[in-house]
Write a protein that holds these residues in place. Structure first.
Motif, PDB file in Angstrom:
ATOM      1  N   LEU A 131      -1.881   6.712  -3.482  1.00 52.72           N
ATOM      2  CA  LEU A 131      -1.536   6.894  -2.081  1.00 52.72           C
ATOM      3  C   LEU A 131      -1.416   8.361  -1.668  1.00 52.72           C
ATOM      4  N   PRO A 132      -0.836   9.247  -2.479  1.00 51.56           N
ATOM      5  CA  PRO A 132      -0.828  10.660  -2.080  1.00 51.56           C
ATOM      6  C   PRO A 132      -2.237  11.216  -1.857  1.00 51.56           C
ATOM      7  N   THR A 133      -3.187  10.804  -2.696  1.00 54.55           N
ATOM      8  CA  THR A 133      -4.565  11.239  -2.508  1.00 54.55           C
ATOM      9  C   THR A 133      -5.114  10.724  -1.180  1.00 54.55           C
ATOM     10  N   LEU A 134      -4.845   9.462  -0.886  1.00 54.94           N
ATOM     11  CA  LEU A 134      -5.329   8.885   0.373  1.00 54.94           C
ATOM     12  C   LEU A 134      -4.667   9.541   1.582  1.00 54.94           C
ATOM     13  N   ALA A 135      -3.397   9.903   1.447  1.00 57.00           N
ATOM     14  CA  ALA A 135      -2.699  10.566   2.545  1.00 57.00           C
ATOM     15  C   ALA A 135      -3.343  11.910   2.863  1.00 57.00           C
ATOM     16  N   ALA A 136      -3.798  12.610   1.837  1.00 52.72           N
ATOM     17  CA  ALA A 136      -4.448  13.908   2.049  1.00 52.72           C
ATOM     18  C   ALA A 136      -5.787  13.762   2.763  1.00 52.72           C
ATOM     19  N   ARG A 137      -6.405  12.593   2.657  1.00 49.53           N
ATOM     20  CA  ARG A 137      -7.705  12.345   3.284  1.00 49.53           C
ATOM     21  C   ARG A 137      -7.601  11.613   4.619  1.00 49.53           C
ATOM     22  N   PHE A 138      -6.419  11.195   4.970  1.00 42.52           N
ATOM     23  CA  PHE A 138      -6.241  10.249   6.068  1.00 42.52           C
ATOM     24  C   PHE A 138      -6.464  10.903   7.429  1.00 42.52           C
ATOM     25  N   VAL A 139      -7.420  10.378   8.179  1.00 46.22           N
ATOM     26  CA  VAL A 139      -7.696  10.818   9.550  1.00 46.22           C
ATOM     27  C   VAL A 139      -7.778   9.550  10.415  1.00 46.22           C
ATOM     28  N   PRO A 140      -6.740   9.250  11.187  1.00 51.40           N
ATOM     29  CA  PRO A 140      -6.725   7.983  11.941  1.00 51.40           C
ATOM     30  C   PRO A 140      -7.958   7.754  12.804  1.00 51.40           C
ATOM     31  N   LYS A 141      -8.450   8.803  13.452  1.00 51.25           N
ATOM     32  CA  LYS A 141      -9.593   8.626  14.344  1.00 51.25           C
ATOM     33  C   LYS A 141     -10.861   8.217  13.603  1.00 51.25           C
ATOM     34  N   ALA A 142     -10.889   8.456  12.280  1.00 50.53           N
ATOM     35  CA  ALA A 142     -12.069   8.113  11.488  1.00 50.53           C
ATOM     36  C   ALA A 142     -12.011   6.697  10.931  1.00 50.53           C
ATOM     37  N   LEU A 143     -10.920   5.984  11.171  1.00 50.50           N
ATOM     38  CA  LEU A 143     -10.805   4.630  10.640  1.00 50.50           C
ATOM     39  C   LEU A 143     -11.826   3.701  11.287  1.00 50.50           C
ATOM     40  N   PRO A 144     -12.331   2.743  10.538  1.00 55.53           N
ATOM     41  CA  PRO A 144     -13.256   1.768  11.141  1.00 55.53           C
ATOM     42  C   PRO A 144     -12.552   0.952  12.208  1.00 55.53           C
ATOM     43  N   ARG A 145     -13.316   0.500  13.179  1.00 55.96           N
ATOM     44  CA  ARG A 145     -12.756  -0.332  14.250  1.00 55.96           C
ATOM     45  C   ARG A 145     -13.099  -1.803  14.071  1.00 55.96           C
ATOM     46  N   GLU A 146     -14.024  -2.098  13.196  1.00 52.44           N
ATOM     47  CA  GLU A 146     -14.447  -3.468  12.963  1.00 52.44           C
ATOM     48  C   GLU A 146     -13.703  -4.060  11.772  1.00 52.44           C
ATOM     49  N   PRO A 147     -13.551  -5.387  11.727  1.00 56.23           N
ATOM     50  CA  PRO A 147     -12.874  -6.006  10.572  1.00 56.23           C
ATOM     51  C   PRO A 147     -13.672  -5.829   9.294  1.00 56.23           C
ATOM     52  N   TRP A 148     -12.963  -5.870   8.190  1.00 51.13           N
ATOM     53  CA  TRP A 148     -13.602  -5.834   6.870  1.00 51.13           C
ATOM     54  C   TRP A 148     -13.857  -7.279   6.459  1.00 51.13           C
ATOM     55  N   LEU A 149     -15.119  -7.625   6.261  1.00 50.32           N
ATOM     56  CA  LEU A 149     -15.471  -8.974   5.819  1.00 50.32           C
ATOM     57  C   LEU A 149     -15.437  -9.010   4.303  1.00 50.32           C
ATOM     58  N   LEU A 150     -14.495  -9.758   3.777  1.00 51.41           N
ATOM     59  CA  LEU A 150     -14.262  -9.807   2.336  1.00 51.41           C
ATOM     60  C   LEU A 150     -14.945 -11.026   1.756  1.00 51.41           C
ATOM     61  N   GLY A 151     -16.011 -10.798   1.014  1.00 49.70           N
ATOM     62  CA  GLY A 151     -16.764 -11.890   0.421  1.00 49.70           C
ATOM     63  C   GLY A 151     -16.344 -12.183  -1.008  1.00 49.70           C
ATOM     64  N   PRO A 152     -16.772 -13.302  -1.558  1.00 46.66           N
ATOM     65  CA  PRO A 152     -16.368 -13.702  -2.911  1.00 46.66           C
ATOM     66  C   PRO A 152     -16.918 -12.782  -3.995  1.00 46.66           C
ATOM     67  N   THR A 153     -17.918 -11.954  -3.678  1.00 45.50           N
ATOM     68  CA  THR A 153     -18.486 -11.057  -4.689  1.00 45.50           C
ATOM     69  C   THR A 153     -17.832  -9.681  -4.690  1.00 45.50           C
ATOM     70  N   GLU A 154     -16.832  -9.474  -3.852  1.00 43.91           N
ATOM     71  CA  GLU A 154     -16.211  -8.162  -3.728  1.00 43.91           C
ATOM     72  C   GLU A 154     -15.695  -7.648  -5.068  1.00 43.91           C
ATOM     73  N   TRP A 155     -15.158  -8.535  -5.890  1.00 48.75           N
ATOM     74  CA  TRP A 155     -14.523  -8.112  -7.128  1.00 48.75           C
ATOM     75  C   TRP A 155     -15.398  -8.397  -8.352  1.00 48.75           C
ATOM     76  N   ALA A 156     -16.625  -8.864  -8.127  1.00 44.93           N
ATOM     77  CA  ALA A 156     -17.453  -9.322  -9.247  1.00 44.93           C
ATOM     78  C   ALA A 156     -17.713  -8.236 -10.265  1.00 44.93           C
ATOM     79  N   SER A 157     -17.909  -7.030  -9.806  1.00 37.02           N
ATOM     80  CA  SER A 157     -18.260  -5.950 -10.744  1.00 37.02           C
ATOM     81  C   SER A 157     -17.049  -5.330 -11.406  1.00 37.02           C
ATOM     82  N   THR A 158     -15.839  -5.798 -11.007  1.00 33.55           N
ATOM     83  CA  THR A 158     -14.622  -5.177 -11.536  1.00 33.55           C
ATOM     84  C   THR A 158     -13.867  -6.094 -12.486  1.00 33.55           C
ATOM     85  N   ALA A 159     -14.166  -7.393 -12.443  1.00 30.64           N
ATOM     86  CA  ALA A 159     -13.400  -8.343 -13.280  1.00 30.64           C
ATOM     87  C   ALA A 159     -13.870  -8.285 -14.722  1.00 30.64           C
TER      88      ALA A 159
END
Length: 307
Positions: free
Chosen positions: A279-307
Motif C-alpha cells: 500500500l505505501p508503494t501504491l500511495a506514492a503512485r496514486f493519482v485520483p484523476k487517473a483512476l478508471p471510470r468503468e467497472p472492472w469485469l472480473l472473469g473466472p480466468t483472472e487468477w488462472a496464471s497465479t494459482a
C-alpha cells in the motif's frame, strides 16, 4: 456533531465475507484518505443484518492487504440511542412525518412529474391526526420520513464532478423502529469527522439525499468519490455464484492476499502485471484523476496464471 479532525472511512455491512469488489473499494478509500492526510476509520454498519464472526473475518481480510485503521471500530448497533435522539430532534423541529405506506403501495402510486419510479409520492405527508390514529389502530406501525423542502440537491464528487440528484421524503426510521441507513450514515460520518466518503458508484444516487440531511442537521456534507465497481463478465455485481471471489476462497485455490493486492492494483493502473506491491508503494503512485471510470469485469480466468 463532530469534534474530530478530518477522516475517510470504509463502512462494510458484516453480513458475510468481503469479496474482491469490496476489498478494492476499501483499498481505494484507504488510498484517498492516506494521500490527503486524513485519518482512516472502519465502521460496521450492522443495523440491518449481521452474521456472527463476519466482522472479525472482514477486519482480518482488510489487514491481510495491509489496510490499517484508527481504533476503535464503531458498530452502529451501539449507537441506536444517538440515532433516536436525532430523529426526535428532527420531529420536534417539524421536519418529519409518519408514513404508513407499504413498498408495494409506493411503487404502484402515481409518481410526481419527472420523478423516478419508486420515488415517494407524498401519500402520507398531509394525513390528519384522525387518519393517522385510524391507521395505527388498524395495526399499521408507521415509518418516519423526512419532510423534504426540496426535490433535488447537488454534491461534489472527485470522480464524477458536480452531481445533482433527487431528494424525496426518504425514510429515516423504518416501521420496526430501526434507524434507516440514510440517517445513520449521515449521523455517524458527522460524529466521526468523516469529510471524505469513498464508496461504490452504485451509491452515487443516494448522495444528494444524505448531503441534504447533513445540512438539515447543521453539518457540512462530505466530499464524495464514487469509485467503479467490480462486476462479473455479465456486468452484474459479484456474488458467491461467481466462484472464488473472497480471500478465503482464493486462498483455498492457491491465490495469496499479496497476489490479490497486485491484481487489484493492476486493475486500477497502479501496478504492472504480476508486480509485487504494497500500500505505501501504491500511495506514492496514486493519482485520483487517473483512476478508471468503468467497472472492472472480473472473469473466472483472472487468477488462472497465479494459482
Amino acid at each position: 456533531m463532530s469534534t474530530q479532525h478530518a477522516a475517510g472511512r470504509y463502512a462494510p455491512s458484516p453480513s458475510g465475507d468481503l469479496h474482491v469488489g469490496n476489498l478494492r473499494t476499501a483499498m481505494l478509500a484507504w488510498l484517498f484518505a492516506h494521500t490527503t492526510g486524513r485519518r482512516f476509520l472502519i465502521r460496521m454498519e450492522d443495523l440491518d443484518r449481521a452474521v456472527a464472526g463476519a466482522d472479525a473475518r472482514q477486519l482480518a481480510d482488510l489487514a491481510s492487504l495491509g489496510i490499517d485503521w484508527e481504533i476503535p471500530v464503531v458498530y452502529q448497533t451501539a449507537r441506536r440511542d444517538i440515532y433516536r435522539d436525532i430523529i426526535a430532534r428532527l420531529r420536534d423541529a417539524g421536519r418529519t412525518f409518519e408514513c404508513f405506506c407499504t413498498r408495494r403501495e409506493i411503487l404502484e402510486a402515481p409518481s410526481a412529474p419527472h420523478a423516478p419510479h419508486g420515488a415517494y409520492p407524498g401519500t402520507c405527508r398531509h394525513l390528519t391526526d384522525a387518519e393517522r390514529a385510524e391507521k395505527i389502530a388498524a395495526g399499521r406501525p408507521p415509518a418516519i420520513r423526512i419532510l423534504a423542502d426540496t426535490t433535488e440537491f447537488t454534491v461534489t464528487d472527485l470522480l464524477h464532478g458536480t452531481f445533482t440528484g433527487m431528494v424525496d421524503d426518504f425514510v429515516i426510521q423504518r416501521n420496526d423502529g430501526t434507524p434507516a441507513y440514510n440517517l445513520a450514515v449521515v449521523v455517524d460520518d458527522a460524529a466521526q469527522g468523516v469529510d471524505q466518503v469513498v464508496r461504490g458508484d452504485d451509491l452515487l444516487s443516494s448522495a444528494p439525499r444524505q448531503a441534504y440531511l447533513a445540512t438539515l442537521l447543521g453539518e457540512t456534507p462530505p466530499t464524495y468519490a464514487h469509485v467503479p465497481m467490480v462486476l462479473n463478465p455479465a456486468g452484474v455485481r459479484l456474488s458467491k455464484r461467481d466462484g472464488a471471489v473472497t480471500l478465503t476462497d482464493l486462498a483455498a485455490a492457491g491465490v495469496s492476499a499479496a497476489t490479490v493486492l497486485s491484481h487489484l492494483a493492476q486493475s486500477l493502473g497502479l501496478a504492472g502485471r504480476g508486480e509485487a506491491v504494497d500500500l505505501p508503494t501504491l500511495a506514492a503512485r496514486f493519482v485520483p484523476k487517473a483512476l478508471p471510470r468503468e467497472p472492472w469485469l472480473l472473469g473466472p480466468t483472472e487468477w488462472a496464471s497465479t494459482a
